[in-house]
Design an enzyme around this catalytic site. Structure first.
Site, PDB file in Angstrom:
ATOM      1  N   THR B 201       0.682  -1.820   0.204  1.00 48.71           N
ATOM      2  CA  THR B 201       0.149  -0.206  -0.071  1.00 48.71           C
ATOM      3  C   THR B 201       1.204   1.271  -0.172  1.00 48.71           C
ATOM      4  OG1 THR B 201       0.236  -0.031   2.302  1.00 48.71           O
ATOM      5  CG2 THR B 201      -1.900  -0.979   1.276  1.00 48.71           C
ATOM      6  N   ASN B 405       6.072 -13.309  -0.746  1.00 49.72           N
ATOM      7  CA  ASN B 405       4.354 -13.255  -1.515  1.00 49.72           C
ATOM      8  C   ASN B 405       3.470 -14.788  -1.145  1.00 49.72           C
ATOM      9  OD1 ASN B 405       3.269 -10.336  -1.294  1.00 49.72           O
ATOM     10  ND2 ASN B 405       5.015 -10.296  -2.744  1.00 49.72           N
ATOM     11  N   SER B 410       0.581 -15.529   5.620  1.00 45.65           N
ATOM     12  CA  SER B 410       0.099 -14.506   6.829  1.00 45.65           C
ATOM     13  C   SER B 410       0.405 -15.048   8.103  1.00 45.65           C
ATOM     14  CB  SER B 410      -0.943 -13.353   5.998  1.00 45.65           C
ATOM     15  OG  SER B 410      -1.792 -14.416   5.882  1.00 45.65           O
TER      16      SER B 410
END
Lengths: 410, 410
Positions: B201, B405, B410
């Site tokens: 972001t 990624n 996560s």
């Protein structure tokens, strides 16, 4: 770098029914590869109608431009004569300037001379490296031998000859009974190969002994293509050579105009082949179906589906078996199609993950993680807006994709 | 997984000039990270005008929606009062349903109470993981301490507090003499961090002591944003939180309405910050500038540039130091903007690679390969059609991107 067969490949090449009115041959012309076949010739009897769908790329290859011009011009004369398709692998004859057109002309003239089919009904395709001159002499030298070897049962050798860096040959079939007669469909495809020094390209050839006028054939093909090949993506990069041709020989004497059984059988074959292309996607270890419902309309649903399917962050999450639904929210948000965060729901398989703008109270991370461990993953999105729906298919983005496309020089 | 500083990072954080009329403070609230600052407060004096540009995502975060509503409503009252910006890292407060709005309201109310600034002029941003409730109590508990610590010289601590998985803090500055007075611009940014469990972001805050009415400020910001932040891409995935705000305190007493020197200085700062975001792109080892000229118009040029910049096959070729111009032809072809294969020319740096629909007769593979070995690569495309031009910036796609990624959950 020898590539292993994709872990998502079917067990074996299917047993494809012979299609009366079409014969195949393959040969090793040495265009680029050694010790394997790299040219295939298909010859269709008089009475065959042909439809085609091609890449929309503005930099499409010389063979694509030639096929499009011939199909557009042939609408009237259609099936008066026979037809031929010649395909080579190893060189795509794309971005080869005016030399590319010369190569196409040399090949089509030679095929026309030897098969006695008008040049306007001889189609070609080339797949492989971009920007290198096509050694068309090597192909022309094999056309007599190809013509002499034509065989109705040789479609499997054709499927192998068009492979580039595919890890398996792709075929699919269907038969349908119409008024007591059997109509057959056999199709082959190549695409999304590995260790390609250039982008994956897709070629698909489908043959049927059904009878159908060219306009009807084209309409049927385009319509089904929108729900099959136009709904798959490996890496969002569009080839300069993508070609899909459907040939109807009419040998069964069954007119299938308006016949929904035939349309369904054809869609089955096209869906099967399109899924095989995804299953051979570069570096793929997961096959992903994305079902979008509740969108404002079908177009919006497809836009959302492809935005999810093309997102590097979604694709790497799938590779990592991570039920990372936040990245799906992101991909929906960026797609440009209508979305309402608070009406959206997301499921992995039958596990409801998120609804009403947040994680579902029933969701357990362990359930989502279990779904992501599967080889075949289904992601369901309900937009909660209206009745639009679409399904798209993709694969994951893995280290192997980077290795194939970055670590090895072309 | 501790991340190394990006190989493309600048040597050090720049020495940013203090901007009269704005003070900063940072604190460690423990939103998610331990042992580091994760909240920053900026407080502006009365007379400050504010403009903003935000993500177009349909699933944008609660803080983004709140900022947009306040900026739209404040057009009239503008600078009557002071203003404040509070930013936390570690949690993006996105896709958190109605709880997200509650968190924003709790924080802005507390900032308003303690700083004595109207709540309508208190803006927030949150960056980090998606879909987890924001522990706003931890932030609210720090606001008094932040207010007491406000310091005109603390912009560097603010730049550090907003980092998530960035490998370096990002700042840029410019000063410009206007009528014998000095106007200063200082900006900070975060973005494209590594090991993020969710998408990168971007947050950008720029401060100046110039005087400019809000409407003029907004117009200037939006216009420059189209040529800077809207021309960068790391992986084509759009964040739910992207926010860019520009605050003009007016403390210099220099009205910059219509002043082109100021506009150029601001563009320099915004371009610098946007390039730093790319240079910290996940896994980046190459910084790539794509210059497109000769397009039908500027919009077409940008479409071509972004199609090249977002192509996984182009980005992996750059990672592999492969002068694979065929993939650039492919990316131009698929973009949807006007292209003529035979008018196109492509250069790597000053090396002409392809022209007139084929490889240039002067091109040597060794020259192209030498260009691709550089850390900063320029790809020049001349479409040969008209006068449209655009420049976009991106980085390569590497194994490290996949590791960040896919390999780490996560």
């Amino acid at each position: 770098m020898a590539m292993l067969r994709s872990p998502l490949a079917p067990d074996h090449f299917p047993d494809l029914p012979d299609i009366a009115g079409v014969r195949f041959a393959a040969a090793a012309a040495g265009v680029k590869y050694q010790d394997r076949t790299d040219v295939m010739l298909a010859v269709m009897d008089p009475g065959t109608t042909i439809a085609g769908v091609f890449t929309k790329s503005a930099t499409r290859s010389a063979p694509v431009l030639d096929c499009q011009a011939k199909l557009a011009a042939a609408a009237d004369t259609a099936s008066a004569s026979g037809a031929a398709i010649l395909v080579n692998s190893g060189n795509s004859n794309a971005f080869t300037g005016h030399h590319g057109q010369t190569s196409v002309a040399e090949i089509t003239r030679s095929v026309a001379d030897i098969t006695n089919i008008p040049e306007a009904r001889v189609f070609t395709a080339s797949t492989g490296v971009i920007g290198e001159p096509l050694p068309h002499d090597r192909i022309v030298a094999k056309i007599s031998a190809l013509n002499n070897a034509l065989d109705t049962s040789a479609i499997d050798s054709a499927a192998h000859a068009i492979m580039t860096t595919d890890t398996f040959a792709k075929g699919a079939m269907a038969t349908v009974d119409i008024g007591g007669k059997t109509v057959s469909i056999s199709g082959i495809a190549k695409g999304s190969g590995m260790i390609a020094p250039d982008m994956a390209t897709m070629l698909v050839y489908i043959f049927t002994d059904a009878t159908l006028a060219q306009n009807d054939l084209q309409q049927l093909l385009s319509s089904i293509c929108d729900r099959t090949f136009n709904c798959i993506t490996v890496d969002s990069d569009t080839s300069t050579s993508d070609s899909l041709m459907l040939c109807a020989t009419g040998a069964s004497d069954v007119d299938v105009a308006g016949n929904s059984d035939f349309a369904m059988a054809l869609e089955t074959v096209m869906l099967d082949l399109s899924h095989q292309v995804v299953r051979d996607g570069e570096g793929a270890t997961k096959f992903v179906e994305i079902q979008v419902s509740g969108a404002m309309n079908d177009h919006d649903a497809k836009v959302h589906g492809l935005s999810i399917a093309n997102s590097p962050l979604v694709k790497t999450a799938v590779a990592g078996e991570d039920p990372n639904w936040g990245r799906i929210v992101m991909a929906i948000g960026k797609s440009g199609a209508a979305a309402d965060r608070d009406r959206l729901s997301i499921s992995f398989g039958d596990v409801l993950v998120a609804e009403k703008g947040w994680v579902s109270p029933t969701y357990k991370e362990a359930d989502g993680a279990a779904e992501m461990k599967k080889s075949n993953i289904t992601i369901k999105i309900d937009m909660g807006l209206a009745d639009g729906s679409a399904t798209v298919w993709t694969c994951d983005l893995t280290h192997q994709y980077i290795s194939i496309n970055a670590d090895y020089r072309s």
